[in-house]
Structures are given as structure tokens and as C-alpha cells.
Design an enzyme around this catalytic site. Structure first.
Site, PDB file in Angstrom:
ATOM      1  N   LYS A  22       7.266   7.377  11.539  1.00 40.91           N
ATOM      2  CA  LYS A  22       6.450   5.910  10.912  1.00 40.91           C
ATOM      3  C   LYS A  22       7.315   5.198  10.631  1.00 40.91           C
ATOM      4  CE  LYS A  22       2.861   6.906   8.514  1.00 40.91           C
ATOM      5  NZ  LYS A  22       2.614   5.707   7.244  1.00 40.91           N
ATOM      6  N   ASN A  23       7.142   5.374   9.178  1.00 45.19           N
ATOM      7  CA  ASN A  23       7.951   4.221   7.967  1.00 45.19           C
ATOM      8  C   ASN A  23       8.833   3.233   8.513  1.00 45.19           C
ATOM      9  OD1 ASN A  23       5.921   4.864   6.615  1.00 45.19           O
ATOM     10  ND2 ASN A  23       7.264   6.231   5.041  1.00 45.19           N
ATOM     11  N   ARG A  92      -1.254  -0.035   5.244  1.00 43.05           N
ATOM     12  CA  ARG A  92      -0.013  -0.932   4.077  1.00 43.05           C
ATOM     13  C   ARG A  92       0.587  -1.699   4.570  1.00 43.05           C
ATOM     14  NH1 ARG A  92       0.112  -2.147  -1.382  1.00 43.05           N
ATOM     15  NH2 ARG A  92       2.354  -2.031  -1.775  1.00 43.05           N
ATOM     16  N   CYS A 116      -3.822   3.920   3.081  1.00 45.51           N
ATOM     17  CA  CYS A 116      -4.058   5.147   2.520  1.00 45.51           C
ATOM     18  C   CYS A 116      -4.365   5.153   1.015  1.00 45.51           C
ATOM     19  CB  CYS A 116      -3.192   6.467   2.392  1.00 45.51           C
ATOM     20  SG  CYS A 116      -3.215   7.702   4.219  1.00 45.51           S
ATOM     21  N   ARG A 121      -2.083   0.382  -4.933  1.00 46.26           N
ATOM     22  CA  ARG A 121      -0.616  -0.122  -4.090  1.00 46.26           C
ATOM     23  C   ARG A 121      -0.067  -1.757  -4.276  1.00 46.26           C
ATOM     24  NH1 ARG A 121      -0.290   3.535   0.880  1.00 46.26           N
ATOM     25  NH2 ARG A 121       1.843   3.064   0.918  1.00 46.26           N
ATOM     26  N   PRO A 122      -0.309  -2.222  -5.802  1.00 50.74           N
ATOM     27  CA  PRO A 122      -0.091  -3.556  -5.863  1.00 50.74           C
ATOM     28  C   PRO A 122       0.798  -4.273  -4.930  1.00 50.74           C
ATOM     29  CG  PRO A 122       1.156  -2.755  -7.649  1.00 50.74           C
ATOM     30  CD  PRO A 122       0.434  -1.268  -6.839  1.00 50.74           C
ATOM     31  N   ILE A 123       1.326  -5.379  -4.908  1.00 50.24           N
ATOM     32  CA  ILE A 123       2.217  -6.455  -4.053  1.00 50.24           C
ATOM     33  C   ILE A 123       2.988  -7.654  -4.496  1.00 50.24           C
ATOM     34  CG2 ILE A 123       1.439  -5.749  -1.704  1.00 50.24           C
ATOM     35  CD1 ILE A 123       0.651  -8.250  -1.491  1.00 50.24           C
ATOM     36  N   ASP A 124       2.528  -7.290  -6.002  1.00 46.54           N
ATOM     37  CA  ASP A 124       3.318  -7.917  -6.631  1.00 46.54           C
ATOM     38  C   ASP A 124       4.373  -7.886  -6.783  1.00 46.54           C
ATOM     39  OD1 ASP A 124       3.399  -5.061  -8.213  1.00 46.54           O
ATOM     40  OD2 ASP A 124       4.054  -6.058  -9.781  1.00 46.54           O
ATOM     41  N   LEU A 125       5.813  -7.447  -6.226  1.00 43.78           N
ATOM     42  CA  LEU A 125       7.033  -7.103  -6.427  1.00 43.78           C
ATOM     43  C   LEU A 125       7.251  -8.032  -5.085  1.00 43.78           C
ATOM     44  CD1 LEU A 125       7.990  -3.415  -6.935  1.00 43.78           C
ATOM     45  CD2 LEU A 125       8.403  -5.886  -9.020  1.00 43.78           C
ATOM     46  N   ASP A 305       6.135  11.805  -0.331  1.00 43.90           N
ATOM     47  CA  ASP A 305       5.977  11.976   1.270  1.00 43.90           C
ATOM     48  C   ASP A 305       5.100  13.651   1.499  1.00 43.90           C
ATOM     49  OD1 ASP A 305       4.749   9.626   1.258  1.00 43.90           O
ATOM     50  OD2 ASP A 305       6.408   9.116   3.188  1.00 43.90           O
ATOM     51  N   ARG A 397      -2.173   9.221  12.076  1.00 42.97           N
ATOM     52  CA  ARG A 397      -1.834   8.179  11.528  1.00 42.97           C
ATOM     53  C   ARG A 397       0.005   8.196  11.654  1.00 42.97           C
ATOM     54  NH1 ARG A 397      -4.573   4.426   6.680  1.00 42.97           N
ATOM     55  NH2 ARG A 397      -3.149   3.086   7.371  1.00 42.97           N
TER      56      ARG A 397
HETATM   57  C1  UD1 Z   1       6.900   3.902   1.417  1.00 40.88           C
HETATM   58  C2  UD1 Z   1       6.168   4.200   2.841  1.00 40.88           C
HETATM   59  C3  UD1 Z   1       5.061   5.363   2.084  1.00 40.88           C
HETATM   60  C4  UD1 Z   1       5.548   5.925   0.896  1.00 40.88           C
HETATM   61  C5  UD1 Z   1       6.691   4.904  -0.131  1.00 40.88           C
HETATM   62  C6  UD1 Z   1       7.847   5.706  -1.613  1.00 40.88           C
HETATM   63  C7  UD1 Z   1       6.112   2.404   4.753  1.00 40.88           C
HETATM   64  C8  UD1 Z   1       5.094   1.855   5.509  1.00 40.88           C
HETATM   65  N1  UD1 Z   1       5.474   3.811   3.865  1.00 40.88           N
HETATM   66  O1  UD1 Z   1       4.998   2.457   0.554  1.00 40.88           O
HETATM   67  O2  UD1 Z   1       4.783   6.467   2.859  1.00 40.88           O
HETATM   68  O3  UD1 Z   1       5.205   6.737   0.196  1.00 40.88           O
HETATM   69  O4  UD1 Z   1       7.816   3.893   0.763  1.00 40.88           O
HETATM   70  O5  UD1 Z   1       8.220   6.073  -0.305  1.00 40.88           O
HETATM   71  O6  UD1 Z   1       7.138   2.867   4.171  1.00 40.88           O
HETATM   72  N2  UD1 Z   1       4.814  -1.190  -6.472  1.00 40.88           N
HETATM   73  C9  UD1 Z   1       4.643  -2.029  -7.525  1.00 40.88           C
HETATM   74  N3  UD1 Z   1       4.475  -3.232  -6.707  1.00 40.88           N
HETATM   75  C10 UD1 Z   1       5.061  -3.621  -5.466  1.00 40.88           C
HETATM   76  C11 UD1 Z   1       4.882  -2.769  -4.534  1.00 40.88           C
HETATM   77  C12 UD1 Z   1       4.790  -1.263  -4.722  1.00 40.88           C
HETATM   78  O7  UD1 Z   1       4.557  -1.937  -8.417  1.00 40.88           O
HETATM   79  O8  UD1 Z   1       4.789  -5.194  -4.911  1.00 40.88           O
HETATM   80  C13 UD1 Z   1       5.110   0.178  -6.221  1.00 40.88           C
HETATM   81  C14 UD1 Z   1       3.712   1.692  -5.846  1.00 40.88           C
HETATM   82  O9  UD1 Z   1       2.654   1.050  -6.647  1.00 40.88           O
HETATM   83  C15 UD1 Z   1       4.727   2.481  -6.054  1.00 40.88           C
HETATM   84  C16 UD1 Z   1       6.235   2.061  -6.596  1.00 40.88           C
HETATM   85  O10 UD1 Z   1       5.977   1.422  -6.148  1.00 40.88           O
HETATM   86  O11 UD1 Z   1       4.124   3.130  -7.210  1.00 40.88           O
HETATM   87  C17 UD1 Z   1       6.871   3.117  -4.863  1.00 40.88           C
HETATM   88  O12 UD1 Z   1       5.742   1.988  -3.866  1.00 40.88           O
HETATM   89  P1  UD1 Z   1       6.516   1.308  -2.528  1.00 40.88           P
HETATM   90  O13 UD1 Z   1       8.113   2.198  -2.618  1.00 40.88           O
HETATM   91  O14 UD1 Z   1       5.810  -0.633  -2.649  1.00 40.88           O
HETATM   92  O15 UD1 Z   1       6.063   2.115  -1.514  1.00 40.88           O
HETATM   93  P2  UD1 Z   1       5.280   1.278  -0.060  1.00 40.88           P
HETATM   94  O16 UD1 Z   1       6.034   0.367   0.633  1.00 40.88           O
HETATM   95  O17 UD1 Z   1       3.672   0.821   0.254  1.00 40.88           O
END
Ligand code: UD1
Length: 417
Positions: A22-23, A92, A116, A121-125, A305, A397
Site C-alpha cells: 500500500k505505502n 493521509r 488514520c 500528523r503535520p505536513i510542515d516538513l 506500523d 484500507r
Molecule cells: C508513512 C506511512 C505510514 C507509516 C509512517 C512511518 C505511507 C502512506 N504511510 O506515513 O504507514 O506509519 O510513514 O513509517 O507511506 N512529521 C512531521 N512533519 C511532517 C511530516 C511528518 O512532524 O511534515 C512527523 C510525523 O508526525 C511523525 C513522523 O514525522 O511523527 C514520521 O512521519 P512520516 O514518516 O511523515 O509518516 P507518513 O509519511 O505520514
């Protein structure tokens, strides 16, 4: 109201084939937007998250047909740059469309993504990095309005090795002048799979799967064909289910290397493991040993996961395990439901202490997120008596043919629609 009914206590035995990841499939499908033409993507599982991704692609103007596990995505002609909130909220990883649409259209309008509920789950980065490449991003009425007439390759250091941010930067950097280097990039194998697809389209991405990824931008991109890698978390789910029931399983079509961290823990639990080229065989002991500690970490560490899957499996073990969740804040939702089945778990912030019991009892429980839902299935298979799992839609999902596969392994499990 749909639900899954499980009559537990049957030892799982047999083999199961693992579907595409999926990912990996979600960002790969998003990347098809970047090059006009007909893309052929094999090993795409029938999951609700894949269906939503296809809906987003269709909304953007793509035409999609499915033949078995192959999706043919035609991105020829004019495409849109707007994704409505109703679709963004369902997923997400919808945020990955930002990089892809920007590359194709030089503009994008999307809302904050859903997915989920695992804590913030911020997207600031993602946003910070795209701005560093030169994108103009404004937030208006809950939407991100992005323009990227000219992007320029940069050295980008990620504060956290975010999987999604690494992928988004890779996609946007394909359209940047010059070279982009991502430092402290996520190393997950799904990123390497995305890079392989991008390179097959004509992109120039190197280092994916390591903490430094380099993208040489502005290569001419063309439609391509790709086979998605196997789903390591689905494979882990079947391994844990077999281990929890004292069973014996042959998991086929996997990449054993991707499973190293979970296989090491399963081995500590007393499971006998044999790795083949693309298969893993596991034979569980009668009673699982408790590993002293499990800590989730970015790849190649123990995957977040897989945390709830092990939490459920270890409820029936011979000692106490301390689990520390370092990636997401709210990833112990399954624990409350497992308590209803007789598990002994105490949670303190990011730490869960699981004290193994001799027996779990079937109960009425509710899935609250994807992997937490799968964890309940594992516990139900290992429990005495009947378990009813409500809200199973979370589970679909990420799992295709879950009940059928488990039935073939000897489980008494049915979906009731
Ligand atoms: C992806 C996977 C998810 C998995 C996760 C961690 C997909 C579709 N989903 O989610 O199944 O659990 O990797 O292996 O591939 N963070 C920030 N700012 C940001 C982005 C992330 O602070 O802009 C933090 C998140 O809150 C979290 C950490 O970074 O604590 C890791 O998140 P991230 O690796 O981005 O997870 P996803 O890509 O959402």
C-alpha cells in the site's frame, strides 16, 4: 453495519501470498500524473486506499482501468490541479499529490490530508522543503495554494526522516533546475520503489533507500511500467497471526530483507524462522517468549506500523514486554479493546507494558485505525470463543482478501456485510 466474526483458537497453518505494498502503490500512482501517457502498474492490491487514490487521479483528469492486480493509468491530455477537500480527507498520503501535480501543472490547490488518527500528523516538513525549492505556498480557507513556475535544486535537510516528505521532495525536485540533495531522508524500501518507478519514467534519482537522496531535475519524463514491491506490513501481520496461534506459516512473494527487524523480534519470541529468496517460513513455539523491549524506529528499525500487531501477539506470551512508540503519539488505540479480551496492558505516554496472559477471551471490539484493526484480528484468532470486530472498514484500507487468506490457513473468520 458490517463486522468481522472470528471463532478463535485455531492454529494457523499453510501458505499465503503477499500483495503489493500500500505505502508504495499510493505514491507511485500519484507520480503517474507527472508524465503524460499510459502507465501500467502491476501488483496493485484492491484496497480502499488505492480506490481513493484512483478517485483523486480521475478527478485530476486521468482515465483508469483495472485488470486483476494491474492498473492502467492514462494521464494523456489536459489535467486539473485542484483536489477537493472531500477526497483529500480520505487519505493521509493524498499530500503526495502536491509534488506530483506541481511537477505537471506548476500549480496545485489541495486541502490538508486525512488518514488514520494517530495523533498530530503535520505536513510542515513537506511545505518547508517545497518552499526551499522555490514554491510559493499560501494557506487560504483550509486549502494550500501552491505555485511553482521555477523550482531550483537545493540541499534540503529534513529535521525528521519523514517518509511522505522525502517522497514529496523527490517528486517536486524532478521539475527543479539542477540538483536536489535530501539529507536525513527516510530510508524505507517504499521510497526506493518510488525512485525505481521515477527512474523508469526517465527521472534521475539516486541514493533512495539511504539517508541521502539525490535528484537531478528537469529530465524528460515519459509514461512507464512498474511492478509494486510486496507489502512488508501485511507479511508481518500474517507472521504475527501464525505466531499468536502457535502455528506454522509460509509467507510467499515477500522480500525477507525488508522484514529483518520484525523477524529478529519473532525469533526472540522463540519462533523458528527460515528465509528463502522471496519467502519466509515461521514455526511458532507452543507459548511465545516475551522479548524484553521493542522500540519503533525509522527503517531499518522496528516499524511503527508493526507495533500494534506485536502488541496483540504478545498479549499471550510468557512474560512482560516494554513497547516504546517513538514515531506517532496515539498508536495504542487497540490496547483498550485488547483489555476487553482479557489482555494485561498498561500505557504510560509512549510506553506500553504488556504482561502476557495464558488465555484471551473473545469479546465485542471495534477497529479504530488500520493496523490497530489488524491487531484485533490477530488477538481474536488467538482468543478462546467468538470475537466480533466492528468498524472493519479501517482494516480494508490496507488488506486485500484478509478473511479468505486466513480461512485458507485454517481460521474460522467471516465478514458480515
Ligand atoms: C508513512 C506511512 C505510514 C507509516 C509512517 C512511518 C505511507 C502512506 N504511510 O506515513 O504507514 O506509519 O510513514 O513509517 O507511506 N512529521 C512531521 N512533519 C511532517 C511530516 C511528518 O512532524 O511534515 C512527523 C510525523 O508526525 C511523525 C513522523 O514525522 O511523527 C514520521 O512521519 P512520516 O514518516 O511523515 O509518516 P507518513 O509519511 O505520514
Amino acid at each position: 453495519m458490517s463486522r468481522i466474526l472470528v471463532n478463535g483458537g485455531h492454529r494457523l497453518s499453510g501458505c499465503v501470498k503477499i500483495h503489493g505494498a500500500k505505502n508504495a502503490v499510493l505514491p507511485i500512482l500519484a507520480a503517474t500524473v507527472m508524465a503524460e501517457g499510459v502507465h501500467t502498474i502491476h501488483n496493485c492490491p484492491k484496497l480502499s486506499d488505492v480506490s481513493v487514490t484512483c478517485e483523486i487521479l480521475e478527478k485530476l483528469g486521468a482515465h483508469i482501468t483495472r485488470d486483476g492486480d494491474t492498473l492502467v493509468v492514462d494521464t494523456t491530455g489536459e489535467m486539473e490541479s485542484f483536489i477537493p477537500e472531500s477526497l483529500m480527507r480520505k487519505l493521509r498520503s493524498s499530500v503526495i499529490f502536491l509534488g506530483a501535480v506541481l511537477t505537471r501543472k506548476k500549480e496545485a490547490k489541495i486541502s490538508a490530508p486525512g488518514g488514520c488518527e494517530l495523533g498530530p500528523r503535520p505536513i510542515d516538513l513537506h511545505i518547508k522543503a517545497l518552499r526551499e525549492l522555490g514554491a510559493d505556498i499560501k494557506e487560504e480557507h483550509g486549502y494550500l495554494i501552491c505555485r511553482a513556475d521555477n523550482l531550483y535544486g537545493k540541499d534540503i535537510h529534513l529535521d525528521i526522516p519523514s517518509v511522505g516528505a522525502t517522497e514529496n521532495i523527490m517528486l517536486a525536485a524532478c521539475n527543479a533546475d539542477g540538483v536536489t540533495t535530501i539529507k536525513n531522508a527516510a530510508c524505507e524500501p517504499e521510497i526506493e520503489d518510488l525512485a525505481n518507478f521515477l527512474n523508469s519514467m526517465g527521472a534521475c534519482v539516486s541514493g533512495a533507500g539511504t539517508s541521502t537522496v539525490t535528484i537531478v531535475g528537469k529530465q524528460e519524463l515519459k509514461a512507464s511500467e512498474h511492478k509494486v514491491m510486496p507489502d512488508r506490513i501485511v507479511a508481518t501481520t500474517y507472521l504475527c497471526a501464525a505466531a499468536a496461534t502457535g502455528g506454522e506459516i509460509d509467507v510467499l512473494d515477500v522480500c525477507p530483507e525488508h522484514l529483518s527487524a520484525v523477524l529478529a523480534v519473532l525469533s526472540d519470541c522463540g519462533c523458528r524462522i527460515i528465509k528463502g529468496k522471496d519467502r519466509v517460513m515461521l514455526k511458532a513455539p507452543q507459548i511465545l517468549k516475551s522479548p524484553a523491549a521493542i522500540k519503533t524506529m525509522p527503517y531499518p528499525g522496528f516499524p511503527t506500523d508493526a507495533q500494534s500487531l506485536f502488541l496483540a501477539m504478545l498479549t499471550k506470551s510468557d512474560g512482560t514486554t516494554m513497547i516504546t512508540e517513538t514515531i506517532f503519539e496515539s498508536r495504542y488505540k487497540a490496547a483498550g479493546e485488547l483489555l476487553r479480551m482479557g489482555a494485561k496492558i498498561s500505557i504510560n505516554g509512549r510506553v506500553a507494558l504488556v504482561k502476557g496472559v495464558n488465555k484471551l477471551s473473545g469479546a465485542c471490539v471495534s477497529a479504530q485505525d488500520l493496523r490497530g484493526g489488524a491487531a484485533l484480528v490477530i488477538a481474536a484468532l488467538a482468543a478462546d470463543g467468538k470475537t466480533v470486530i466492528n468498524s472493519p472498514e479501517f482494516i480494508y484500507r490496507g488488506y486485500e482478501n484478509l478473511e479468505e487468506n486466513l480461512q485458507r490457513l485454517g481460521a474460522d473468520i467471516v465478514y458480515e456485510g
